[in-house]
Design a protein around this motif. Structure first.
Motif, short mmCIF file in Angstrom:
data_model
loop_
_atom_site.label_atom_id
_atom_site.label_comp_id
_atom_site.label_asym_id
_atom_site.label_seq_id
_atom_site.Cartn_x
_atom_site.Cartn_y
_atom_site.Cartn_z
N PRO A 1 -73.51 12.23 77.43
CA PRO A 1 -74.07 10.89 78.34
C PRO A 1 -72.64 10.32 78.77
O PRO A 1 -72.69 9.84 79.79
CB PRO A 1 -74.53 10.28 77.01
N GLY B 1 -73.39 0.50 84.71
CA GLY B 1 -73.25 1.25 83.49
C GLY B 1 -71.87 1.46 83.24
O GLY B 1 -70.97 0.73 83.47
N GLY C 1 -69.78 1.87 86.53
CA GLY C 1 -69.60 0.99 87.51
C GLY C 1 -68.85 -0.31 86.63
O GLY C 1 -68.08 -1.12 87.41
N PHE D 1 -81.92 5.14 98.22
CA PHE D 1 -81.60 3.63 98.03
C PHE D 1 -80.88 3.15 99.42
O PHE D 1 -81.23 2.19 99.60
CB PHE D 1 -80.69 3.61 96.90
N HIS E 1 -67.35 16.71 94.71
CA HIS E 1 -67.79 16.47 93.51
C HIS E 1 -66.77 16.84 92.41
O HIS E 1 -66.87 17.53 91.48
CB HIS E 1 -69.14 17.26 92.91
P1 NAD Z 1 -75.05 4.86 82.97
O1 NAD Z 1 -76.19 5.11 82.38
O2 NAD Z 1 -73.80 4.24 82.27
O3 NAD Z 1 -75.07 3.47 84.16
C1 NAD Z 1 -75.98 3.81 85.21
C2 NAD Z 1 -76.35 2.32 85.34
O4 NAD Z 1 -77.36 2.56 86.66
C3 NAD Z 1 -77.05 1.62 84.43
O5 NAD Z 1 -76.63 0.27 84.21
C4 NAD Z 1 -78.57 1.42 84.82
O6 NAD Z 1 -79.27 0.46 84.44
C5 NAD Z 1 -78.32 1.37 86.54
N1 NAD Z 1 -79.61 1.74 87.21
C6 NAD Z 1 -80.56 2.31 86.98
N2 NAD Z 1 -81.41 2.22 88.04
C7 NAD Z 1 -80.84 1.41 88.93
C8 NAD Z 1 -81.33 0.99 90.07
N3 NAD Z 1 -82.30 1.33 90.64
N4 NAD Z 1 -80.50 0.31 90.89
C9 NAD Z 1 -79.33 0.03 90.51
N5 NAD Z 1 -78.69 0.44 89.18
C10 NAD Z 1 -79.71 1.09 88.48
O7 NAD Z 1 -73.96 5.92 83.91
P2 NAD Z 1 -72.67 6.30 84.17
O8 NAD Z 1 -72.20 7.10 83.26
O9 NAD Z 1 -71.95 4.90 84.77
O10 NAD Z 1 -72.84 7.13 85.60
C11 NAD Z 1 -73.40 6.80 86.65
C12 NAD Z 1 -74.00 7.70 87.68
O11 NAD Z 1 -72.84 8.56 88.21
C13 NAD Z 1 -74.52 9.15 86.99
O12 NAD Z 1 -76.00 8.69 86.59
C14 NAD Z 1 -74.21 10.27 87.62
O13 NAD Z 1 -75.32 10.48 88.56
C15 NAD Z 1 -72.86 9.88 88.50
N6 NAD Z 1 -71.65 10.70 87.93
C16 NAD Z 1 -71.13 11.29 88.98
C17 NAD Z 1 -69.99 12.23 88.46
C18 NAD Z 1 -69.05 12.63 89.44
O14 NAD Z 1 -68.22 13.65 89.03
N7 NAD Z 1 -69.09 12.45 90.90
C19 NAD Z 1 -69.57 11.86 87.16
C20 NAD Z 1 -70.47 11.38 86.33
C21 NAD Z 1 -71.37 10.59 86.80
#
Ligand code: NAD
Length: 330
Positions: free
Chosen positions: A97, A152, A155, A213, A294
Motif C-alpha cells: 500500500p 492521500g 498528494g 477524470f 512510469h
Molecule cells: P492513497 O490511497 O494514499 O491516496 C489516494 C487519494 O485519492 C485518497 O485520498 C483518495 O480519497 C483520493 N481519491 C479517491 N477517489 C478520488 C477522486 N474521485 N477524486 C480525487 N481524489 C480521489 O494513494 P497514494 O499512495 O497517494 O497513490 C496515489 C496514486 O498514485 C496510486 O493510486 C497510483 O495510481 C499512483 N502511483 C503511481 C506511481 C508511479 O510510479 N507513477 C507509484 C505509486 C503510486
C-alpha cells in the motif's frame, strides 16, 4: 513457498533476492503476466506481479487451476486485477500500500521543474555549443496556484514540497483530510480547482469515478495554458482530449509518467522498433510535453520497501493463510 515472479527486470531480482534471503523459492520470468503466459507459473503456490500485468478472469482461472493461492502485487494500485474473479477462484490478492510517497512526489516536482524551466532542452543545447535562451522561458513557481487532485500519501508529500516553493495550494478529494488543511492547502470543488490552477497534478487512484477524470469537458474549464501533470495512472486522463487541448493551446504543457496504453510500451527497450501507437507517437512530437516511462517510484528506498513488504505478505500468507496487506473488494 514457491513463487513465480513475472515482469522481472535485473533490479527486481536484485532487490527481491536481498529481501528474501533464501526463505522462499523465487522463480523469475521476464514476460509480463497474462492468460497467455500464466502457464509459466507451473506449480508455484504464489505469483508476484506488477502494474502492467493483466490479471483478468482467464489468467486467474488458469493460475488457480494450477494451485496458485496468492497474488503478491509489488505495487500499490490493483486496477489491473479482476477482484471478483480472484475471489471466485479462491485466490487472495496482496499489495504494497505504501513504499515511498516521497519517490513519486519528488519525481512529480522533477517533472514540473523540468517542464517549466526546460532543463531537458537546455542540457542538449549546451552540449552542442548552443547557448541561446530562445524557447527556454519559464515562470516562477512562487506565487502560482497548484491544484492537487487526490490528497492521500503522495498528494500530501507533493503539497508539503509545494509549500516550500511558496505556491498557493488547492486540493480536491472526496475524503477531505484535516492534515491537508493544516499544510496550508484549501479543499475546493473540482470546478474551482480546474478553473484556478496554473498547474494541476493528479494523485488519485484509477477507479470507475476517476477514469478520464481529465476529459474534453474538464479541459474546457481549465485556466488557459494550464500545466497538467499525471503520475497516477494513465487512464485518469483522456489522451485524445489532452492532445486536442495541446493543439489548441488550452493545455500549455503536459508531463506524463503514466500512459493509458503503457502496458505495450513501458519497462522494455523498444529503441530499435517502430512505435505503432500513434497517440503516443503524437505526444512525442510536442516540444511542451515531457514523458517518462512510469519511473516515479524508481528509487532505492522504494524498491527496498516494495521487496520487503512483498516478502512480508508472502511470509504471512505462508504462516497464517492471510497476507499482511490483503486487497478486499469493499
Ligand atoms: P492513497 O490511497 O494514499 O491516496 C489516494 C487519494 O485519492 C485518497 O485520498 C483518495 O480519497 C483520493 N481519491 C479517491 N477517489 C478520488 C477522486 N474521485 N477524486 C480525487 N481524489 C480521489 O494513494 P497514494 O499512495 O497517494 O497513490 C496515489 C496514486 O498514485 C496510486 O493510486 C497510483 O495510481 C499512483 N502511483 C503511481 C506511481 C508511479 O510510479 N507513477 C507509484 C505509486 C503510486
Amino acid at each position: 513457498m514457491r513463487v513465480a515472479v513475472f515482469s522481472t527486470t535485473s533490479y527486481d531480482r536484485r532487490f527481491l533476492d536481498a529481501a528474501n534471503a533464501h526463505r522462499h523459492e523465487l522463480d523469475y520470468y521476464e514476460p509480463s503476466l497474462s492468460a497467455a503466459t500464466a502457464p509459466l507459473a507451473g506449480e508455484a503456490q504464489a505469483v508476484c506481479a506488477f502494474v502492467n500485468d493483466t490479471l483478468d478472469a482467464r489468467c486467474l482461472a488458469h493460475l488457480a487451476k494450477n494451485g496458485v493461492r496468492l497474488i503478491a502485487l509489488r505495487c500499490a494500485g490493483f486496477n489491473n486485477v479482476d477482484l471478483k474473479a480472484a475471489s471466485a477462484n479462491g485466490i487472495m490478492i496482496a499489495r504494497v500500500p505504501a513504499y515511498s510517497p516521497h519517490a513519486v512526489a519528488e519525481h512529480t516536482l522533477a517533472l514540473i521543474l523540468t517542464l517549466n524551466r526546460k532543463t531537458h532542452r537546455a542540457y542538449n543545447r549546451v552540449r552542442e555549443g548552443n547557448f541561446s535562451l530562445e524557447g527556454l522561458l519559464g515562470f516562477d513557481l512562487h506565487g502560482k496556484t497548484v491544484g492537487v487532485i487526490g490528497t492521500g500519501k503522495i498528494g500530501q508529500v507533493v503539497l508539503r514540497i509545494l509549500q516550500g516553493f511558496g505556491c498557493h495550494c488547492l486540493a480536491f478529494d472526496p475524503y477531505p483530510n484535516p492534515d491537508v488543511e493544516a499544510l496550508g492547502a484549501r479543499y475546493v470543488s473540482k470546478a474551482e480547482l480546474l478553473g484556478q490552477s496554473h498547474i494541476i497534478t493528479l494523485h488519485c487512484p484509477l477507479t470507475p469515478e476517476t477514469h478520464h477524470f481529465i476529459d474534453k469537458a474538464a479541459i474546457s474549464t481549465c485556466r488557459p495554458g494550464v500545466m497538467l501533470v499525471n503520475t497516477s495512472r494513465g487512464s485518469v486522463i483522456d489522451t485524445h482530449a489532452v492532445i486536442a487541448g495541446l493543439k489548441s493551446g488550452a493545455i500549455g504543457s503536459l508531463a506524463l509518467d503514466v500512459y493509458e496504453e503503457e502496458s505495450e510500451l513501458f519497462f522494455r527497450d523498444h529503441s530499435a522498433e517502430i512505435i505503432r501507437d500513434d497517440l503516443f507517437a503524437r505526444l512525442l512530437t510536442f516540444p511542451n510535453v515531457l514523458l517518462t516511462g512510469h519511473q516515479a517510484f524508481f528509487t532505492q528506498e522504494a524498491l527496498t520497501n516494495i521487496s520487503e513488504i512483498t516478502l512480508a505478505n508472502i511470509d504471512s500468507f505462508a504462516q497464517t493463510g492471510r497476507p499482511v496487506h490483503p486487497v478486499t473488494m469493499d
